[in-house]
Design an enzyme around this catalytic site. Sequence first.
Site, PDB file in Angstrom:
ATOM      1  CB  SER A 134      -0.914   0.037   1.220  1.00 13.99           C
ATOM      2  OG  SER A 134      -1.626   1.260   1.215  1.00 13.99           O
ATOM      3  CE  LYS A 206      -3.034  -2.410  -0.287  1.00 12.99           C
ATOM      4  NZ  LYS A 206      -4.084  -2.058  -1.160  1.00 12.99           N
ATOM      5  CG  HIS A 209      -4.756  -0.613   3.937  1.00 16.55           C
ATOM      6  ND1 HIS A 209      -5.034  -0.124   2.668  1.00 16.55           N
ATOM      7  CD2 HIS A 209      -3.961   0.312   4.520  1.00 16.55           C
ATOM      8  CE1 HIS A 209      -4.439   1.038   2.513  1.00 16.55           C
ATOM      9  NE2 HIS A 209      -3.773   1.320   3.620  1.00 16.55           N
ATOM     10  CG  ASN A 210      -7.301  -1.493  -0.336  1.00 18.88           C
ATOM     11  OD1 ASN A 210      -6.268  -1.255   0.278  1.00 18.88           O
ATOM     12  ND2 ASN A 210      -7.331  -1.579  -1.651  1.00 18.88           N
ATOM     13  CD  GLU A 213      -7.426   3.148  -0.038  1.00 25.22           C
ATOM     14  OE1 GLU A 213      -6.363   2.589   0.278  1.00 25.22           O
ATOM     15  OE2 GLU A 213      -7.839   3.183  -1.215  1.00 25.22           O
TER      16      GLU A 213
HETATM   17  C1  6PG Z   1      -3.221   1.445  -1.627  1.00 25.81           C
HETATM   18  C2  6PG Z   1      -4.500   1.633  -2.382  1.00 25.81           C
HETATM   19  C3  6PG Z   1      -4.411   0.975  -3.715  1.00 25.81           C
HETATM   20  C4  6PG Z   1      -5.456   1.430  -4.711  1.00 25.81           C
HETATM   21  C5  6PG Z   1      -6.849   1.162  -4.265  1.00 25.81           C
HETATM   22  C6  6PG Z   1      -7.863   1.969  -5.034  1.00 25.81           C
HETATM   23  O1  6PG Z   1      -3.318   0.901  -0.543  1.00 25.81           O
HETATM   24  O2  6PG Z   1      -2.172   1.833  -2.124  1.00 25.81           O
HETATM   25  O3  6PG Z   1      -5.542   1.075  -1.675  1.00 25.81           O
HETATM   26  O4  6PG Z   1      -4.388  -0.394  -3.484  1.00 25.81           O
HETATM   27  O5  6PG Z   1      -5.292   2.764  -4.993  1.00 25.81           O
HETATM   28  O6  6PG Z   1      -7.041  -0.186  -4.474  1.00 25.81           O
HETATM   29  O7  6PG Z   1      -9.016   1.282  -4.913  1.00 25.81           O
HETATM   30  P1  6PG Z   1     -10.370   1.710  -5.579  1.00 25.81           P
HETATM   31  O8  6PG Z   1     -10.088   1.922  -7.041  1.00 25.81           O
HETATM   32  O9  6PG Z   1     -11.261   0.551  -5.314  1.00 25.81           O
HETATM   33  O10 6PG Z   1     -10.751   2.974  -4.901  1.00 25.81           O
END
Ligand code: 6PG
Length: 503
Positions: A134, A206, A209-210, A213
Amino acid sequence: MANSESLANVGLIGLAVMGKNLALNIADHGFGIAVYNRTGSVTQEFIRENPSTPGKLTGCETLEQFIAAIKQPRVIIILVKAGPAVEAVVDQLLSAGLAKDDIVVDAGNSNWNDTIRREKQYADRLKFFGSGVSGGELGARFGPSLMPGGDPASWKHLQPIWEAIAAKVDPVNGRPIAGAAPGKPVSGGIPCTAYIGPNGAGHYVKMVHNGIEYIDMQLISEAYYLLRHLLGLSPDALADIFHDWNQGKLDSYLIEITADILRQRDPAKPRKYLVDSILDAAGQKGTGKWTAGNALDMGIPANSIAEAVFARCMSAIKDERVAASKKLKGPKAAAVKGAKAMIEAIRQALYCSKICAYAQGFQLMREAQKEYQWKLDFGSIAGMWRGGCIIRAQFLQKITEAYQKDANLVNLLMDPYFRKEILAGQEQWRQVVALAAKNGIPAPAFMSALAYFDSYRAAVLPANLIQAQRDYFGAHTYERVDQPRGKFFHVDWPQADRPQLEV
Ligand code: 6PG
């Protein structure tokens, strides 16, 4: 054949932006790295553009050359689109002569179930390893957060590289150590990586984490929207507020970039703010949906994470919303007096909602470790999210400390620090949610986080009535408050005066 001294320490396949940046980061730390891309001209250009890195970059035209260029047992990182491309690359590597003890590290955003399956599928031909990465492009280049999962013996081979290239945090205060530049990596500090667990554990973490996010981003955008509509502030004024918040408990990468974003003028129309020219229809690639789906599968109330995914879905049906906006009238948002107090209330609402969102993410991982027989170290996971990744935040130092104090913490809301924080902020949080409802301003994540908080702290919920209804129409049975859990009863409704039968 090259002598082993001149062989690369590691290989990397897939020279899109993330792959290129990760390769340069690895080379910056003095590791020799062989690189391969399906389109050979991309490899040649990459090598041409980067003549001087501390570690040697070796561009390879064929997979056979690539394999021959790496020290054994080989560690090969693949950064290709999650899905069938991963297997296609592994199969090509096998055909090109990969050995049984070679390690293939899938560093894409793969689904953890695929990683579990692939580890088994390739077990007698190679070591398949999964790692979450990430931090976006800059993270890959100067220090990502890395979430490795697979067999511990393979981790030993990857560990020196992963620990060298990961973001670093200050051992005393947990703050990210900044200052990495091309050829000048940061030295010292705690690396934002640690072994997570076997098979799909790294990719699972991960994914969570998302999911976090998604909800973090949704909460920030709701705060922005409420400030804008209740206080009528310009993006510049909002940028000042986010900048200010970034100096306190909300200090995080996402708040920091939000301030930057709000100040940005539209290059096509310099008198306008770019944020106002961007269509309000959010995209998504699927990791948020996986997190919410997995929460549903495991029966874990991660409602705010799910709400953040649905909020993106709602945003995406733009045409329908535009049509509905003409027919479905709500209250007119009334101007609010006391801007200072309102800004502070919205900050508290954001902070309290954020605590609930993280509580949900960690609850999910707690359940997953039972489901998949992992032993996750939540203090270490929070620790590796303090730097490098998209959700990096000062707040994660407090989560690290909470799990270091009590590794078996049932819920983040039960940690003394977070309990105190949320109890202190709840009045303003409620005020903001009520104001949003009264003014017809959508704030689904603030509302769902508050519903999570109120439900979680409720000794009694109305599910007794649901159980009665289920028993009434389908004889689905219920438990009784005056009997031990696990004893089920049924009555022939509506004649509830007849003796109930234990079933
Ligand atoms: C990270 C981000 C990366 C990516 C996302 C975007 O941790 O660096 O999460 O993995 O930018 O997957 O996800 P979406 O396109 O679903 O918003």
